[in-house]
Design a protein around this motif. Sequence first.
Motif, PDB file in Angstrom:
ATOM      1  N   ASN A  41     -31.037 -26.630 -32.766  1.00 53.82           N
ATOM      2  CA  ASN A  41     -30.293 -27.242 -33.868  1.00 53.82           C
ATOM      3  C   ASN A  41     -30.581 -28.727 -34.007  1.00 53.82           C
ATOM      4  OD1 ASN A  41     -29.092 -24.854 -34.558  1.00 53.82           O
ATOM      5  ND2 ASN A  41     -27.305 -25.181 -33.265  1.00 53.82           N
ATOM      6  N   ASN A  42     -31.153 -29.341 -33.003  1.00 48.23           N
ATOM      7  CA  ASN A  42     -31.460 -30.759 -33.051  1.00 48.23           C
ATOM      8  C   ASN A  42     -32.807 -31.038 -33.702  1.00 48.23           C
ATOM      9  OD1 ASN A  42     -29.071 -31.242 -31.766  1.00 48.23           O
ATOM     10  ND2 ASN A  42     -29.981 -31.363 -29.742  1.00 48.23           N
ATOM     11  N   VAL A  43     -33.420 -30.017 -34.292  1.00 48.54           N
ATOM     12  CA  VAL A  43     -34.716 -30.175 -34.937  1.00 48.54           C
ATOM     13  C   VAL A  43     -34.555 -29.782 -36.409  1.00 48.54           C
ATOM     14  CG1 VAL A  43     -37.159 -29.569 -34.809  1.00 48.54           C
ATOM     15  CG2 VAL A  43     -35.774 -29.523 -32.746  1.00 48.54           C
ATOM     16  N   PRO A  44     -34.005 -30.679 -37.225  1.00 53.76           N
ATOM     17  CA  PRO A  44     -33.713 -30.323 -38.616  1.00 53.76           C
ATOM     18  C   PRO A  44     -34.956 -29.987 -39.430  1.00 53.76           C
ATOM     19  CG  PRO A  44     -33.091 -32.612 -38.160  1.00 53.76           C
ATOM     20  CD  PRO A  44     -33.581 -32.028 -36.892  1.00 53.76           C
ATOM     21  N   ASP A  45     -36.073 -30.614 -39.140  1.00 57.39           N
ATOM     22  CA  ASP A  45     -37.283 -30.318 -39.898  1.00 57.39           C
ATOM     23  C   ASP A  45     -37.738 -28.884 -39.676  1.00 57.39           C
ATOM     24  OD1 ASP A  45     -37.306 -32.916 -40.823  1.00 57.39           O
ATOM     25  OD2 ASP A  45     -38.669 -33.615 -39.243  1.00 57.39           O
ATOM     26  N   ALA A  46     -37.669 -28.412 -38.448  1.00 57.84           N
ATOM     27  CA  ALA A  46     -38.051 -27.035 -38.148  1.00 57.84           C
ATOM     28  C   ALA A  46     -37.087 -26.062 -38.809  1.00 57.84           C
ATOM     29  CB  ALA A  46     -38.085 -26.812 -36.643  1.00 57.84           C
ATOM     30  N   TYR A  47     -35.812 -26.381 -38.823  1.00 55.03           N
ATOM     31  CA  TYR A  47     -34.814 -25.527 -39.466  1.00 55.03           C
ATOM     32  C   TYR A  47     -35.092 -25.425 -40.959  1.00 55.03           C
ATOM     33  CZ  TYR A  47     -30.359 -23.936 -41.328  1.00 55.03           C
ATOM     34  OH  TYR A  47     -29.388 -23.248 -42.013  1.00 55.03           O
ATOM     35  N   ASP A  48     -35.336 -26.575 -41.608  1.00 53.84           N
ATOM     36  CA  ASP A  48     -35.625 -26.570 -43.044  1.00 53.84           C
ATOM     37  C   ASP A  48     -36.898 -25.791 -43.352  1.00 53.84           C
ATOM     38  OD1 ASP A  48     -33.370 -28.084 -43.495  1.00 53.84           O
ATOM     39  OD2 ASP A  48     -34.461 -29.999 -43.474  1.00 53.84           O
ATOM     40  N   GLU A  49     -37.911 -25.952 -42.532  1.00 58.93           N
ATOM     41  CA  GLU A  49     -39.164 -25.238 -42.726  1.00 58.93           C
ATOM     42  C   GLU A  49     -38.947 -23.723 -42.589  1.00 58.93           C
ATOM     43  OE1 GLU A  49     -43.635 -24.913 -40.764  1.00 58.93           O
ATOM     44  OE2 GLU A  49     -42.240 -26.445 -40.058  1.00 58.93           O
ATOM     45  N   LEU A  50     -38.179 -23.319 -41.596  1.00 60.11           N
ATOM     46  CA  LEU A  50     -37.904 -21.901 -41.385  1.00 60.11           C
ATOM     47  C   LEU A  50     -37.110 -21.315 -42.549  1.00 60.11           C
ATOM     48  CD1 LEU A  50     -38.018 -19.443 -39.526  1.00 60.11           C
ATOM     49  CD2 LEU A  50     -35.939 -20.279 -38.429  1.00 60.11           C
ATOM     50  N   MET A  51     -36.110 -22.019 -43.018  1.00 64.35           N
ATOM     51  CA  MET A  51     -35.322 -21.539 -44.153  1.00 64.35           C
ATOM     52  C   MET A  51     -36.178 -21.449 -45.420  1.00 64.35           C
ATOM     53  SD  MET A  51     -32.388 -20.690 -43.294  1.00 64.35           S
ATOM     54  CE  MET A  51     -32.525 -20.339 -41.571  1.00 64.35           C
ATOM     55  N   GLY A  52     -37.098 -22.389 -45.600  1.00 63.13           N
ATOM     56  CA  GLY A  52     -38.008 -22.338 -46.749  1.00 63.13           C
ATOM     57  C   GLY A  52     -38.934 -21.139 -46.680  1.00 63.13           C
ATOM     58  N   GLU A  53     -39.439 -20.833 -45.494  1.00 61.31           N
ATOM     59  CA  GLU A  53     -40.314 -19.673 -45.344  1.00 61.31           C
ATOM     60  C   GLU A  53     -39.558 -18.370 -45.582  1.00 61.31           C
ATOM     61  OE1 GLU A  53     -42.287 -19.837 -41.576  1.00 61.31           O
ATOM     62  OE2 GLU A  53     -43.342 -21.690 -42.068  1.00 61.31           O
ATOM     63  N   ILE A  54     -38.302 -18.314 -45.161  1.00 63.15           N
ATOM     64  CA  ILE A  54     -37.491 -17.125 -45.408  1.00 63.15           C
ATOM     65  C   ILE A  54     -37.255 -16.945 -46.897  1.00 63.15           C
ATOM     66  CG2 ILE A  54     -35.180 -16.137 -45.095  1.00 63.15           C
ATOM     67  CD1 ILE A  54     -35.217 -17.332 -42.260  1.00 63.15           C
ATOM     68  N   ALA A  55     -36.934 -18.029 -47.587  1.00 64.40           N
ATOM     69  CA  ALA A  55     -36.721 -17.954 -49.039  1.00 64.40           C
ATOM     70  C   ALA A  55     -38.003 -17.536 -49.753  1.00 64.40           C
ATOM     71  CB  ALA A  55     -36.225 -19.302 -49.564  1.00 64.40           C
ATOM     72  N   MET A  56     -39.137 -18.068 -49.316  1.00 63.85           N
ATOM     73  CA  MET A  56     -40.414 -17.714 -49.923  1.00 63.85           C
ATOM     74  C   MET A  56     -40.739 -16.232 -49.697  1.00 63.85           C
ATOM     75  SD  MET A  56     -44.159 -19.611 -49.535  1.00 63.85           S
ATOM     76  CE  MET A  56     -43.817 -19.983 -47.861  1.00 63.85           C
ATOM     77  N   ALA A  57     -40.452 -15.736 -48.507  1.00 65.90           N
ATOM     78  CA  ALA A  57     -40.708 -14.321 -48.210  1.00 65.90           C
ATOM     79  C   ALA A  57     -39.804 -13.423 -49.045  1.00 65.90           C
ATOM     80  CB  ALA A  57     -40.494 -14.057 -46.725  1.00 65.90           C
ATOM     81  N   LYS A  62     -39.206  -9.687 -53.444  1.00 67.27           N
ATOM     82  CA  LYS A  62     -38.489  -9.346 -54.675  1.00 67.27           C
ATOM     83  C   LYS A  62     -39.473  -9.162 -55.818  1.00 67.27           C
ATOM     84  CE  LYS A  62     -34.501 -10.648 -57.385  1.00 67.27           C
ATOM     85  NZ  LYS A  62     -33.406 -11.592 -57.572  1.00 67.27           N
ATOM     86  N   GLY A  63     -40.536  -9.973 -55.845  1.00 68.80           N
ATOM     87  CA  GLY A  63     -41.576  -9.830 -56.868  1.00 68.80           C
ATOM     88  C   GLY A  63     -42.334  -8.515 -56.757  1.00 68.80           C
ATOM     89  N   LYS A  64     -42.375  -7.961 -55.548  1.00 63.45           N
ATOM     90  CA  LYS A  64     -43.049  -6.674 -55.325  1.00 63.45           C
ATOM     91  C   LYS A  64     -42.108  -5.492 -55.487  1.00 63.45           C
ATOM     92  CE  LYS A  64     -46.524  -8.612 -52.285  1.00 63.45           C
ATOM     93  NZ  LYS A  64     -47.146  -8.593 -50.962  1.00 63.45           N
ATOM     94  N   GLY A  65     -40.837  -5.780 -55.860  1.00 66.74           N
ATOM     95  CA  GLY A  65     -39.889  -4.724 -56.096  1.00 66.74           C
ATOM     96  C   GLY A  65     -39.139  -4.230 -54.877  1.00 66.74           C
ATOM     97  N   ILE A  66     -39.133  -5.021 -53.820  1.00 64.15           N
ATOM     98  CA  ILE A  66     -38.449  -4.638 -52.585  1.00 64.15           C
ATOM     99  C   ILE A  66     -37.167  -5.455 -52.494  1.00 64.15           C
ATOM    100  CG2 ILE A  66     -38.548  -4.558 -50.083  1.00 64.15           C
ATOM    101  CD1 ILE A  66     -41.608  -4.396 -50.373  1.00 64.15           C
ATOM    102  N   SER A  67     -36.035  -4.744 -52.360  1.00 66.06           N
ATOM    103  CA  SER A  67     -34.748  -5.425 -52.259  1.00 66.06           C
ATOM    104  C   SER A  67     -34.372  -5.618 -50.800  1.00 66.06           C
ATOM    105  CB  SER A  67     -33.671  -4.594 -52.964  1.00 66.06           C
ATOM    106  OG  SER A  67     -32.414  -5.202 -52.798  1.00 66.06           O
ATOM    107  N   ILE A  68     -33.993  -6.844 -50.417  1.00 59.13           N
ATOM    108  CA  ILE A  68     -33.659  -7.145 -49.033  1.00 59.13           C
ATOM    109  C   ILE A  68     -32.147  -7.267 -48.868  1.00 59.13           C
ATOM    110  CG2 ILE A  68     -34.020  -8.719 -47.123  1.00 59.13           C
ATOM    111  CD1 ILE A  68     -36.488  -9.674 -48.530  1.00 59.13           C
ATOM    112  N   ASP A  69     -31.484  -7.826 -49.842  1.00 53.73           N
ATOM    113  CA  ASP A  69     -30.047  -8.096 -49.710  1.00 53.73           C
ATOM    114  C   ASP A  69     -29.255  -6.870 -49.806  1.00 53.73           C
ATOM    115  OD1 ASP A  69     -30.556 -10.829 -49.528  1.00 53.73           O
ATOM    116  OD2 ASP A  69     -30.670 -10.994 -51.698  1.00 53.73           O
TER     117      ASP A  69
END
Length: 69
Positions: A41-57, A62-69
């Motif tokens: 938790n003390n590495v905010p840049d890594a956290y932001d990068e990980l959250m961005g990659e999750i959102a991108m995935a 979703k663009g391929k028609g696969i629902s995750i939520d």
Amino acid sequence: MTRAQQTISLALLASSFPFWAIVSFGAYLLGKLGWGVLVFNNVPDAYDELMGEIAMAKKDLKGKGISID
């Protein structure tokens, strides 16, 4: 201590060394893993990068028609 007792003592020490080496190495790795989790938790840049990659995935799937939520 006689020569026979020295040989037996050395044999016992040598036979238990691999076990203790593995146990010590495992304890070191568990400590290192625990420390990494503790300070993640003390590495905010890594956290932001990980959250961005999750959102991108999610967007890509979703663009391929696969629902995750």
